[in-house]
Design a protein around this motif. Structure first.
Motif, PDB file in Angstrom:
ATOM      1  N   UNK A  91       0.812  -1.221   0.000  1.00  0.00           N
ATOM      2  CA  UNK A  91       0.000   0.000   0.000  1.00  0.00           C
ATOM      3  C   UNK A  91       0.847   1.274   0.000  1.00  0.00           C
ATOM      4  N   UNK A  92       1.948   1.269   0.740  1.00  0.00           N
ATOM      5  CA  UNK A  92       2.827   2.455   0.774  1.00  0.00           C
ATOM      6  C   UNK A  92       3.430   2.728  -0.602  1.00  0.00           C
ATOM      7  N   UNK A  93       3.815   1.660  -1.308  1.00  0.00           N
ATOM      8  CA  UNK A  93       4.367   1.826  -2.658  1.00  0.00           C
ATOM      9  C   UNK A  93       3.287   2.312  -3.617  1.00  0.00           C
ATOM     10  N   UNK A  94       2.061   1.805  -3.460  1.00  0.00           N
ATOM     11  CA  UNK A  94       0.952   2.261  -4.302  1.00  0.00           C
ATOM     12  C   UNK A  94       0.733   3.761  -4.113  1.00  0.00           C
ATOM     13  N   UNK A  95       0.778   4.214  -2.858  1.00  0.00           N
ATOM     14  CA  UNK A  95       0.605   5.641  -2.571  1.00  0.00           C
ATOM     15  C   UNK A  95       1.731   6.476  -3.173  1.00  0.00           C
ATOM     16  N   UNK A  96       2.929   5.915  -3.162  1.00  0.00           N
ATOM     17  CA  UNK A  96       4.088   6.656  -3.677  1.00  0.00           C
ATOM     18  C   UNK A  96       4.117   6.695  -5.207  1.00  0.00           C
ATOM     19  N   UNK A  97       3.789   5.563  -5.840  1.00  0.00           N
ATOM     20  CA  UNK A  97       3.965   5.434  -7.291  1.00  0.00           C
ATOM     21  C   UNK A  97       2.704   5.765  -8.095  1.00  0.00           C
ATOM     22  N   UNK A  98       1.544   5.520  -7.548  1.00  0.00           N
ATOM     23  CA  UNK A  98       0.186   5.462  -8.121  1.00  0.00           C
ATOM     24  C   UNK A  98      -0.081   4.010  -8.532  1.00  0.00           C
ATOM     25  N   UNK A  99      -1.347   3.653  -8.631  1.00  0.00           N
ATOM     26  CA  UNK A  99      -1.713   2.243  -8.789  1.00  0.00           C
ATOM     27  C   UNK A  99      -1.259   1.661 -10.130  1.00  0.00           C
ATOM     28  N   UNK A 192     -13.763   1.808  12.969  1.00  0.00           N
ATOM     29  CA  UNK A 192     -12.514   1.304  13.539  1.00  0.00           C
ATOM     30  C   UNK A 192     -11.262   2.046  13.072  1.00  0.00           C
ATOM     31  N   UNK A 193     -11.406   2.907  12.079  1.00  0.00           N
ATOM     32  CA  UNK A 193     -10.273   3.723  11.660  1.00  0.00           C
ATOM     33  C   UNK A 193      -9.444   3.128  10.536  1.00  0.00           C
ATOM     34  N   UNK A 194      -8.390   3.845  10.206  1.00  0.00           N
ATOM     35  CA  UNK A 194      -7.524   3.523   9.069  1.00  0.00           C
ATOM     36  C   UNK A 194      -6.173   3.045   9.601  1.00  0.00           C
ATOM     37  N   UNK A 195      -5.737   1.868   9.141  1.00  0.00           N
ATOM     38  CA  UNK A 195      -4.431   1.363   9.585  1.00  0.00           C
ATOM     39  C   UNK A 195      -3.429   1.346   8.437  1.00  0.00           C
ATOM     40  N   UNK A 196      -2.267   0.732   8.685  1.00  0.00           N
ATOM     41  CA  UNK A 196      -1.166   0.791   7.711  1.00  0.00           C
ATOM     42  C   UNK A 196      -1.433   0.008   6.438  1.00  0.00           C
ATOM     43  N   UNK A 197      -2.482  -0.808   6.425  1.00  0.00           N
ATOM     44  CA  UNK A 197      -2.773  -1.599   5.228  1.00  0.00           C
ATOM     45  C   UNK A 197      -3.639  -0.846   4.220  1.00  0.00           C
ATOM     46  N   UNK A 198      -4.084   0.338   4.580  1.00  0.00           N
ATOM     47  CA  UNK A 198      -4.934   1.120   3.675  1.00  0.00           C
ATOM     48  C   UNK A 198      -4.086   1.979   2.737  1.00  0.00           C
ATOM     49  N   UNK A 199      -4.662   2.228   1.557  1.00  0.00           N
ATOM     50  CA  UNK A 199      -4.012   3.050   0.533  1.00  0.00           C
ATOM     51  C   UNK A 199      -4.462   4.498   0.747  1.00  0.00           C
ATOM     52  N   UNK A 200      -3.570   5.289   1.296  1.00  0.00           N
ATOM     53  CA  UNK A 200      -3.936   6.647   1.723  1.00  0.00           C
ATOM     54  C   UNK A 200      -4.223   7.585   0.549  1.00  0.00           C
ATOM     55  N   UNK A 201      -3.797   7.199  -0.649  1.00  0.00           N
ATOM     56  CA  UNK A 201      -4.023   8.043  -1.827  1.00  0.00           C
ATOM     57  C   UNK A 201      -5.390   7.779  -2.468  1.00  0.00           C
ATOM     58  N   UNK A 202      -6.091   6.724  -2.025  1.00  0.00           N
ATOM     59  CA  UNK A 202      -7.403   6.413  -2.595  1.00  0.00           C
ATOM     60  C   UNK A 202      -8.458   7.339  -1.996  1.00  0.00           C
TER      61      UNK A 202
END
Length: 217
Positions: A91-99, A192-202
């Motif tokens: 997910x972090x790479x997806x946010x950095x690069x785009x999907x 329950x909120x947003x954790x590290x597995x979510x894609x923050x750019x979505x």
């Protein structure tokens, strides 16, 4: 269409026609799973059939056209009868690069992990990863058996990853929604909120994070 009250499906299963027309012996089909979900990695698979004259005793087609049982059966056969590899982008790479770029990166990683280097790659979609000899085929998983096999491996692998994550975070229902933005999933995120597995750019995640920041101002 219907003929005399009998429904006749116009869908045909993918074949080796594209592979056989390429003029190469070692051809990898490549596909990904998980562009649309709000969380989890995007997973790519690459599959080489060492023998394209092999009799295939199971149905291999676009993984989205298959039931979970059909996919699991096909996955087991493919992993025992082909050369294959999987890779992912987090997910972090997806946010950095785009999907799109993350999907192409995962594809490249999967190809590089193959036990033998393909001479030519058939990529599902309309874009080729950089520095790759191959061809992009729109709806390739409905046309090429190699791509369809890769789609099955990618989908099964990603579903298993989401099932494992769901054991740690059962309240999100990832074992059922695979991370897609269903109404129940969005309600669980709100609760329950947003954790590290979510894609923050979505967008749905980005909007919720922005709302959280605004509410704390």
């Amino acid at each position: 269409h219907r003929n005399g009250g009998i429904f006749i499906s116009m869908k045909t299963n993918p074949t080796f026609e594209i592979e056989n027309d390429c003029g190469f012996n070692v051809i990898a089909g490549v596909d990904e799973a998980g562009r649309g979900p709000l969380c989890g990695p995007v997973v790519a698979a690459a599959v080489i059939f060492p023998n394209r004259r092999i009799e295939i005793p199971i149905i291999i087609r676009d993984s989205k056209q298959m039931t979970p049982h059909m996919r699991a059966t096909a996955y087991n056969w493919i992993t025992h009868n082909t050369i294959w590899a999987v890779a992912e982008c987090s997910p972090a790479e997806i946010d950095e690069l785009n999907i799109l770029q993350a999907s192409l990166t995962a594809m490249t990683r999967a190809i590089n992990k193959l036990a033998c280097r393909p001479e030519f790659c058939l990529i599902d979609g309309n874009k080729l990863p950089c520095n790759l000899t191959g061809k992009a085929i729109v709806k390739g998983d409905a046309k090429s058996i190699s791509i369809a096999a890769a789609s099955i491996i990618a989908k099964e692998t990603r579903d298993r990853i989401m099932h494992e994550l769901s054991e740690k975070y059962p309240w999100y229902g990832w074992d059922k929604n695979a991370g897609y933005p269903t109404a129940e999933h969005l309600q669980a995120i709100d609760k329950y909120g947003i954790n590290e597995h979510y894609r923050k750019s979505y967008k749905p995640i980005k909007e919720r994070m922005k709302n959280d920041e605004t509410s704390h101002d």
